[in-house]
Enzyme design. Sequence first.
Site, PDB file in Angstrom:
ATOM      1  N   ASP A  72      66.822 102.044  40.679  1.00 40.75           N
ATOM      2  CA  ASP A  72      66.745 103.550  40.942  1.00 40.75           C
ATOM      3  C   ASP A  72      66.553 104.192  39.370  1.00 40.75           C
ATOM      4  O   ASP A  72      66.877 103.106  38.246  1.00 40.75           O
ATOM      5  CB  ASP A  72      68.071 104.161  41.284  1.00 40.75           C
ATOM      6  N   GLU A  92      72.488 102.934  40.752  1.00 43.61           N
ATOM      7  CA  GLU A  92      73.114 102.604  39.545  1.00 43.61           C
ATOM      8  C   GLU A  92      73.324 103.717  38.859  1.00 43.61           C
ATOM      9  O   GLU A  92      74.465 104.171  38.223  1.00 43.61           O
ATOM     10  CB  GLU A  92      72.546 101.469  38.855  1.00 43.61           C
TER      11      GLU A  92
END
Length: 369
Positions: A77, A138
């Site tokens: 991400d 994350e």
Amino acid sequence: MNTERLVSTFLELVKINSVSKDEKTLAFHLKSIFDKMGFETHIDNAHIKSGSNVGNLIVKISGNKKVPPMIMGAHMDTVNPGQNIKPQIIEGIIKSDGTTILGADDKAGIASIVEGVRSIIENNISHGDIELVFTICEEIGLLGAKYLDHSMLKSKTAFIFDSSGDVGTVIIKGPAQKLINATIKGKASHAGLNPEKGIDAIVTASKAISNMKLARIDKETTANIGIIRGGHSTNIVCDLLELEAEARSLDPEKLDIQVKHMIKCLEDACNNVNAKLTIDVQDCYNEFTTALDDPILSIIEAAMKRADIPYSPKSTGGGSDTNILNGAGIKAVTLGIGMSNAHSTEEFITIDSLENTALLVEGLIQEMK
Ligand code: ZN
Ligand code: CA
């Protein structure tokens, strides 16, 4: 290592939108790359608890050498603005067009892992079992790592490619973090007719905050009020305010002291005016420390020597998947990948850094023992 192929993989990855909770297209793109290479691929169920549209991607590469299995990881991400990234290469430096982030955080890590592994396989270099872990979410609280399906993994050693700083940076110490969510409930009243009858939540919060030690507390400890929400209208004394704050420290005791101090400031201010306080403290992750003589560091040092990269162990103020993995009993360190100005539209990375990171991936696979 093939630089051209590495750079084209990186450019391809950054062009795929993958802001946190929307990593699905990227996950399946990566899955197909590894499926084609003949590896076993899995997607776990971390999407259920994280709210993403896909789980973590786990790739299993069977070895032909008797060494312990290893994890190499990076997160899929990105932060915002991360849509429609248009990477450009100018004199060996890759950046966005200035309207978005680049996404080297953490696609430089992913691209380097893809290239490093490809190169090992292509050149028939012997290696142990390798588990690649590409996490989701994350950037919004390490959620992919938190909800990672450990039953799919057997490695006890992990190399996470996700730090700023030149390639060669090795993060051996990271802070614990706690979040404080506070709600101050005062009493509304008309600001013009009877303001003295109200209990002003905004003024109460500001008194609490003005008594708080914030920002850098000491070498190991930091604290920040990040969010304040409250108020309806200028003619109403504000009766409800929400506040979100964090504290971090490399030392868990100092972290506790700081959190207690912040809570005490809020309690005192609320008690003074009879406002009602509710507080929720959340443990985000624990601190971790890697001893300088830990075997994982000798593997890294040897891999860096092999790739002619200067070995430089450091501590960080940031959290990463590494904190969670260490908490779960896997010895993990974060490695610098040379990304600069991450989380901003000024983010950039050099092709040299991509090359060095891919070489480091190859080196670690060869030095694993
Ligand atoms: Zn990152
Ligand atoms: Ca980041």
